[in-house]
Structure formats: structure tokens, C-alpha cells
Motif scaffolding. Structure first.
Motif, PDB file in Angstrom:
ATOM      1  N   ALA A 135      -5.445   1.976 -12.492  1.00 23.74           N
ATOM      2  CA  ALA A 135      -6.367   3.118 -12.468  1.00 23.74           C
ATOM      3  C   ALA A 135      -5.594   4.425 -12.372  1.00 23.74           C
ATOM      4  O   ALA A 135      -5.884   5.396 -13.091  1.00 23.74           O
ATOM      5  CB  ALA A 135      -7.346   2.983 -11.306  1.00 23.74           C
ATOM      6  N   GLN A 136      -4.586   4.466 -11.499  1.00 24.05           N
ATOM      7  CA  GLN A 136      -3.750   5.664 -11.368  1.00 24.05           C
ATOM      8  C   GLN A 136      -2.954   5.902 -12.645  1.00 24.05           C
ATOM      9  O   GLN A 136      -2.854   7.026 -13.130  1.00 24.05           O
ATOM     10  CB  GLN A 136      -2.787   5.506 -10.185  1.00 24.05           C
ATOM     11  CG  GLN A 136      -3.455   5.507  -8.850  1.00 24.05           C
ATOM     12  CD  GLN A 136      -4.047   6.866  -8.514  1.00 24.05           C
ATOM     13  OE1 GLN A 136      -3.470   7.892  -8.817  1.00 24.05           O
ATOM     14  NE2 GLN A 136      -5.200   6.872  -7.905  1.00 24.05           N
TER      15      GLN A 136
ATOM     16  N   LEU B  77       2.316   1.691  -3.440  1.00 27.29           N
ATOM     17  CA  LEU B  77       1.303   2.189  -4.371  1.00 27.29           C
ATOM     18  C   LEU B  77       1.052   3.683  -4.165  1.00 27.29           C
ATOM     19  O   LEU B  77       0.847   4.421  -5.139  1.00 27.29           O
ATOM     20  CB  LEU B  77      -0.007   1.412  -4.215  1.00 27.29           C
ATOM     21  CG  LEU B  77      -0.002  -0.006  -4.780  1.00 27.29           C
ATOM     22  CD1 LEU B  77      -1.292  -0.716  -4.402  1.00 27.29           C
ATOM     23  CD2 LEU B  77       0.183  -0.005  -6.279  1.00 27.29           C
TER      24      LEU B  77
ATOM     25  N   LYS C 272      -5.718  -7.110  -7.247  1.00 28.11           N
ATOM     26  CA  LYS C 272      -6.434  -5.934  -6.740  1.00 28.11           C
ATOM     27  C   LYS C 272      -5.501  -4.727  -6.699  1.00 28.11           C
ATOM     28  O   LYS C 272      -5.860  -3.620  -7.120  1.00 28.11           O
ATOM     29  CB  LYS C 272      -7.005  -6.234  -5.344  1.00 28.11           C
ATOM     30  CG  LYS C 272      -7.930  -5.168  -4.791  1.00 28.11           C
ATOM     31  CD  LYS C 272      -9.097  -4.833  -5.679  1.00 28.11           C
ATOM     32  CE  LYS C 272     -10.105  -5.908  -5.811  1.00 28.11           C
ATOM     33  NZ  LYS C 272     -11.223  -5.537  -6.706  1.00 28.11           N
ATOM     34  N   ALA C 273      -4.272  -4.949  -6.224  1.00 26.16           N
ATOM     35  CA  ALA C 273      -3.291  -3.862  -6.181  1.00 26.16           C
ATOM     36  C   ALA C 273      -2.934  -3.398  -7.591  1.00 26.16           C
ATOM     37  O   ALA C 273      -2.790  -2.193  -7.843  1.00 26.16           O
ATOM     38  CB  ALA C 273      -2.040  -4.320  -5.439  1.00 26.16           C
TER      39      ALA C 273
ATOM     40  N   ASP D 193      -4.701 -10.483  -3.868  1.00 27.73           N
ATOM     41  CA  ASP D 193      -4.224  -9.181  -3.390  1.00 27.73           C
ATOM     42  C   ASP D 193      -3.408  -8.479  -4.478  1.00 27.73           C
ATOM     43  O   ASP D 193      -3.496  -7.266  -4.653  1.00 27.73           O
ATOM     44  CB  ASP D 193      -3.354  -9.337  -2.135  1.00 27.73           C
ATOM     45  CG  ASP D 193      -4.181  -9.526  -0.873  1.00 27.73           C
ATOM     46  OD1 ASP D 193      -5.413  -9.311  -0.928  1.00 27.73           O
ATOM     47  OD2 ASP D 193      -3.589  -9.883   0.157  1.00 27.73           O
TER      48      ASP D 193
ATOM     49  N   SER E 226       1.572   6.451  -6.967  1.00 24.00           N
ATOM     50  CA  SER E 226       0.479   7.362  -7.336  1.00 24.00           C
ATOM     51  C   SER E 226       0.953   8.810  -7.344  1.00 24.00           C
ATOM     52  O   SER E 226       0.624   9.573  -8.254  1.00 24.00           O
ATOM     53  CB  SER E 226      -0.692   7.227  -6.357  1.00 24.00           C
ATOM     54  OG  SER E 226      -1.271   5.967  -6.470  1.00 24.00           O
TER      55      SER E 226
ATOM     56  N   LEU F  21       0.827  -1.207   0.000  1.00 28.63           N
ATOM     57  CA  LEU F  21       0.000   0.000   0.000  1.00 28.63           C
ATOM     58  C   LEU F  21       0.866   1.264   0.000  1.00 28.63           C
ATOM     59  O   LEU F  21       0.583   2.222  -0.727  1.00 28.63           O
ATOM     60  CB  LEU F  21      -0.930   0.014   1.210  1.00 28.63           C
ATOM     61  CG  LEU F  21      -2.153  -0.886   1.138  1.00 28.63           C
ATOM     62  CD1 LEU F  21      -2.869  -0.915   2.470  1.00 28.63           C
ATOM     63  CD2 LEU F  21      -3.091  -0.437   0.029  1.00 28.63           C
TER      64      LEU F  21
ATOM     65  N   GLU G 192      -4.874  -3.489 -10.149  1.00 27.60           N
ATOM     66  CA  GLU G 192      -6.028  -2.708 -10.622  1.00 27.60           C
ATOM     67  C   GLU G 192      -5.950  -1.266 -10.116  1.00 27.60           C
ATOM     68  O   GLU G 192      -6.210  -0.325 -10.872  1.00 27.60           O
ATOM     69  CB  GLU G 192      -7.339  -3.343 -10.162  1.00 27.60           C
ATOM     70  CG  GLU G 192      -7.746  -4.558 -10.936  1.00 27.60           C
ATOM     71  CD  GLU G 192      -9.113  -5.047 -10.503  1.00 27.60           C
ATOM     72  OE1 GLU G 192     -10.122  -4.540 -11.040  1.00 27.60           O
ATOM     73  OE2 GLU G 192      -9.177  -5.932  -9.622  1.00 27.60           O
ATOM     74  N   TYR G 193      -5.622  -1.084  -8.830  1.00 29.71           N
ATOM     75  CA  TYR G 193      -5.455   0.268  -8.294  1.00 29.71           C
ATOM     76  C   TYR G 193      -4.335   0.996  -9.033  1.00 29.71           C
ATOM     77  O   TYR G 193      -4.460   2.154  -9.403  1.00 29.71           O
ATOM     78  CB  TYR G 193      -5.129   0.237  -6.792  1.00 29.71           C
ATOM     79  CG  TYR G 193      -6.244  -0.268  -5.909  1.00 29.71           C
ATOM     80  CD1 TYR G 193      -7.571   0.096  -6.128  1.00 29.71           C
ATOM     81  CD2 TYR G 193      -5.969  -1.110  -4.842  1.00 29.71           C
ATOM     82  CE1 TYR G 193      -8.584  -0.373  -5.305  1.00 29.71           C
ATOM     83  CE2 TYR G 193      -6.987  -1.583  -4.013  1.00 29.71           C
ATOM     84  CZ  TYR G 193      -8.287  -1.211  -4.258  1.00 29.71           C
ATOM     85  OH  TYR G 193      -9.287  -1.670  -3.448  1.00 29.71           O
ATOM     86  N   PHE G 194      -3.246   0.280  -9.202  1.00 29.32           N
ATOM     87  CA  PHE G 194      -2.092   0.826  -9.911  1.00 29.32           C
ATOM     88  C   PHE G 194      -2.487   1.247 -11.333  1.00 29.32           C
ATOM     89  O   PHE G 194      -2.155   2.334 -11.792  1.00 29.32           O
ATOM     90  CB  PHE G 194      -0.993  -0.240  -9.947  1.00 29.32           C
ATOM     91  CG  PHE G 194       0.236   0.161 -10.690  1.00 29.32           C
ATOM     92  CD1 PHE G 194       1.225   0.913 -10.081  1.00 29.32           C
ATOM     93  CD2 PHE G 194       0.423  -0.220 -12.005  1.00 29.32           C
ATOM     94  CE1 PHE G 194       2.366   1.275 -10.761  1.00 29.32           C
ATOM     95  CE2 PHE G 194       1.554   0.137 -12.694  1.00 29.32           C
ATOM     96  CZ  PHE G 194       2.532   0.891 -12.072  1.00 29.32           C
TER      97      PHE G 194
END
Length: 197
Positions: A152-153, A9, A145-146, A142, A13, A6, A148-150
Motif C-alpha cells: 500500500a505504501q 515497515l 499482512k505486513a 503476519d 514507509s 513494524l 500488504e501494508y508495505f
């Protein structure tokens, strides 16, 4: 998702938000993704104007550029992710019933694969694809999911960099037009002065 991931990430970001030049941004994003998710190879693939796929970044875990990326990636997995706009995580592509028969999976002997779409403002920009051929079960839920967040940014930063590039082109074109108009005015004034003398 663990605390260290986290924090990484969050750092990524911030860096993505500060970067406005597309190619260094993409290179940075892929290098960090490979490191964070223990991938052996990674690709950032963008959809270009005619719908073709452009392999903008193609790196191995040592930061070396991968030659002939079209033949070094599973087009089956990549196309599925881009078309459906849904992430894919595969524990072992060689035994996965959905992709094990794909020619690319067999020829490349793919094992662990993660691929997520790059989507910004509802527009599909491409995908991030990470693989590990040495081991199965490298990536878990995990990780996807991480990623995917990455993604998106990264997608927002990519969209901003593209828009920034378009804006710079427009400003440059408008500046050239204004310089040409100024030159015409100066030439007109010079002729006026010559006529009046």
C-alpha cells in the motif's frame, strides 16, 4: 506482527515517501521486501499502458538482477492477484490444489509464494511477488499482512513517482515551447531593428 517488523515497515514507509524517482524507489522497495520476508526472489511488476506486464524490478536475495523474468515466475499466481486485486499466500505451491497443476509451478518447483497487488487511488498498478523455492511454509499470515501494508505504501509512492515524471515531462515541454516563443520574439525584434535603420 512482531515489533521489529513494524519498525522496519515504518522506516520503509518514510523512505518511500521521500523518494520521487521511480526506478531507485522500486529497487529499494524490492531489496527491503526480500530482506524483511526472507524471500529468495522478488519481483515488482507494473501494468503498462496496453495492459501488458512490465517486470520493472527482478532481484534475487543477493541483489542480483534476474534474467528472463517471464520464465522465472508463476504467471498463474501473478495474474490471479492482479485480476482479483487480492493477495495470495501459498505454503507449498507444489502441493496446493489451486496452483500445483500450473506449468510454471511444476517447472520452477515453487514452494513458498506471497503476492500482493499494488493499488493506489483505486487503480491497479501491478503486484509485488516474493518466493522461496528452497522451503515450504516460509511465509505466514503476519507476513502477508505486513506485505500488504508495505505494498500500500509502495503503490502510493509509485503513483506519486509516475505523476512526478509526467509533471516533469510537461514542464520540460512547456519550457521548450516558451524558449521557442522567446526566440521568435527576439528574431522579430532583430528584424524590426534592421528595418528601422
Amino acid at each position: 506482527m512482531n515489533q521489529g517488523l513494524l519498525e522496519n515497515l515504518l522506516d520503509v514507509s518514510r523512505a518511500l515517501a521521500e523518494n520521487r524517482t521511480l526506478d531507485p524507489l522500486l529497487h529499494y522497495a524490492m531489496s527491503v521486501a526480500l530482506e524483511l520476508f526472507e524471500g529468495e526472489r522478488g519481483y515488482i511488476v507494473l501494468i503498462v499502458k496496453d495492459g501488458a506486464l512490465e517486470f520493472r524490478i527482478r532481484l534475487d536475495m543477493f541483489g542480483n538482477e534476474i534474467n528472463a523474468p517471464h520464465s522465472e515466475i508463476s504467471r498463474t499466481i501473478l495474474s490471479k492477484v492482479i485480476e482479483r486485486r487480492k493477495p495470495v499466500i501459498i505454503a507449498d505451491a507444489m502441493t496446493d490444489p489451486n496452483v500445483s497443476a500450473a506449468e510454471s509451478v511444476i517447472s520452477l518447483r515453487l514452494r513458498s509464494v506471497m503476492c500482493v497487488p499494488l493499488i493506489a487511488r483505486g487503480e491497479a498498478l501491478g503486484a509485488i511477488y516474493i518466493e522461496n523455492r528452497s522451503s515450504r511454509d516460509v511465509f505466514d499470515q503476519d507476513d502477508i499482512k505486513a506485505l500488504e501494508y508495505f505494498a500500500a505504501q509502495a503503490a502510493v509512492a509509485i503513483m506519486n513517482a509516475i505523476l512526478n515524471g509526467v509533471l516533469e515531462e510537461r514542464v520540460e515541454h512547456r519550457t521548450e515551447e516558451l524558449q521557442a516563443a522567446l526566440h521568435r520574439v527576439e528574431e522579430y525584434n532583430r528584424i524590426e531593428v534592421e528595418i528601422n535603420h
